[in-house]
Motif scaffolding. Structure first.
Motif, PDB file in Angstrom:
ATOM      1  N   CYS A 179      -5.591  -0.435  -2.624  1.00 31.60           N
ATOM      2  CA  CYS A 179      -6.382   0.694  -3.002  1.00 31.60           C
ATOM      3  C   CYS A 179      -6.363   0.655  -4.596  1.00 31.60           C
ATOM      4  O   CYS A 179      -5.109   0.756  -5.270  1.00 31.60           O
TER       5      CYS A 179
ATOM      6  N   CYS B  90      -9.307   4.428   1.445  1.00 32.92           N
ATOM      7  CA  CYS B  90      -7.807   4.509   1.374  1.00 32.92           C
ATOM      8  C   CYS B  90      -7.617   5.601   2.388  1.00 32.92           C
ATOM      9  O   CYS B  90      -7.992   6.912   2.088  1.00 32.92           O
TER      10      CYS B  90
ATOM     11  N   HIS C  70      -4.251   4.100  -6.241  1.00 33.80           N
ATOM     12  CA  HIS C  70      -2.950   4.560  -6.099  1.00 33.80           C
ATOM     13  C   HIS C  70      -1.998   3.010  -6.261  1.00 33.80           C
ATOM     14  O   HIS C  70      -0.992   3.527  -6.202  1.00 33.80           O
TER      15      HIS C  70
ATOM     16  N   TRP D  48       0.959  -1.341   0.042  1.00 35.17           N
ATOM     17  CA  TRP D  48       0.130   0.060  -0.035  1.00 35.17           C
ATOM     18  C   TRP D  48       0.873   1.292   0.126  1.00 35.17           C
ATOM     19  O   TRP D  48       0.789   2.196  -0.783  1.00 35.17           O
TER      20      TRP D  48
ATOM     21  N   ARG E 190      -5.014   7.267   2.205  1.00 36.50           N
ATOM     22  CA  ARG E 190      -4.077   8.227   1.553  1.00 36.50           C
ATOM     23  C   ARG E 190      -4.869   9.214   0.642  1.00 36.50           C
ATOM     24  O   ARG E 190      -4.878  10.208   0.504  1.00 36.50           O
ATOM     25  N   ASP E 191      -6.215   8.521  -0.254  1.00 38.61           N
ATOM     26  CA  ASP E 191      -6.832   9.197  -1.147  1.00 38.61           C
ATOM     27  C   ASP E 191      -8.243   9.148  -1.196  1.00 38.61           C
ATOM     28  O   ASP E 191      -8.671   9.597  -2.015  1.00 38.61           O
TER      29      ASP E 191
END
Ligand SMILES: [Zn+2]
Length: 271
Positions: free
Chosen positions: A266, A246, A269, A193, A248-249
């Motif tokens: 994810c 996710c 990404h 990830w 992150r995004d």
């Protein structure tokens, strides 16, 4: 995070980080002598070992040190080497205490019926391997070279060699202890990830730049999660729930079975 509902298909198997803590905890008994061997569970003794043989072979020897290769813990003595495997739920009790507070998914309270193997020591103390699910084991003089390079010290060249030789999904290759020793489900998902790599892509399809990114992510995850306290402390951990996003995004994570294990990744990404 402690209250988040966990995916019970992803038990916190002792991975490299947990076994390393067992190793450090066990250093307390270096220099002590084995005076008794308790092996009540024949199933737990592997590769032909029996309780009488374990007693005859180990009693009287002094513990000289502890090593780890991947998830295998090795006790050196002035005689044989003892290999300890922790399976899904194994724990090491040193002088009656755990060096890790209960594993994330394991039962919290100890039970002597889970004691699969023990050493009584002189001048005092003991070592006990406790394992509710009995998927670990004990063996004498284990074949250490059946394991790949340890994930904590694997070189760029070694990682490149082992990945280019595998057409398996990248995650399956990283879980394969013959290729890289020490990584389990949670660590691999966190590493991939962070590296932005799809766990399902073929291991031999990475280019040199991607392998470099993977190795840096592996080193960083092992260092950071080791400092935080274990394999279950990754940034992805909070999102190991069906339908989670996710961290992150914000993309909805994919939940698949890869390498036989429940895998979160994810689609936005990780490529
Ligand atoms: Zn993402």
């Amino acid at each position: 995070m402690a209250n988040a509902r966990r995916d019970d298909d992803t038990p916190a198997v002792p991975e490299l980080l947990e076994v390393e803590r067992y190793r450090q905890g066990a250093l307390a008994v270096v220099g002590r002598t084995i005076v008794g061997v308790d092996a009540p569970d024949a199933w737990f003794l592997k590769r032909g070992l029996t309780a009488p043989v374990a007693r005859a072979t180990l009693a009287g020897h002094t513990i000289a040190g502890w090593r780890r290769r991947g998830k295998l813990l090795l006790m050196d003595t002035d005689g044989p080497v003892l290999g300890l495997r922790f399976g899904m739920t194994g724990r090491l009790l040193v002088d009656g205490a755990q060096s890790i507070d209960g594993l994330e998914y394991g039962p919290r309270r100890g039970d002597v019926s889970w004691h699969r193997f023990g050493l009584r020591l002189a001048p005092a103390g003991s070592l006990v391997l406790e394992d509710p699910r009995r998927l670990g084991g004990i063996e004498l003089d284990p074949d250490e070279d059946a394991l790949g390079p340890d994930a904590l010290t694997i070189t760029s060249r070694q990682l490149g060699q082992t990945l280019t030789a595998s057409r398996a999904p990248l995650k399956a290759a990283l879980l394969d202890q013959h290729r890289v020793a020490g990584l389990g489900n949670l660590l691999v998902d966190e590493i991939l990830w962070r590296a932005g790599l799809d766990p399902a892509r073929p291991a031999n399809g990475l280019d040199g730049r991607q392998r470099g990114t993977l190795l840096r992510s592996m080193r960083r995850v092992l260092r950071e999660l080791g400092d935080r306290g274990g394999s279950h402390t990754g940034d992805l951990q909070i999102a190991r729930l069906p339908g989670a996003r996710c961290p992150r995004d914000g993309a909805t994570l994919q939940r698949r079975t890869i390498g036989g294990r429940t895998t979160y990744s994810c689609p936005a990404h990780q490529r």
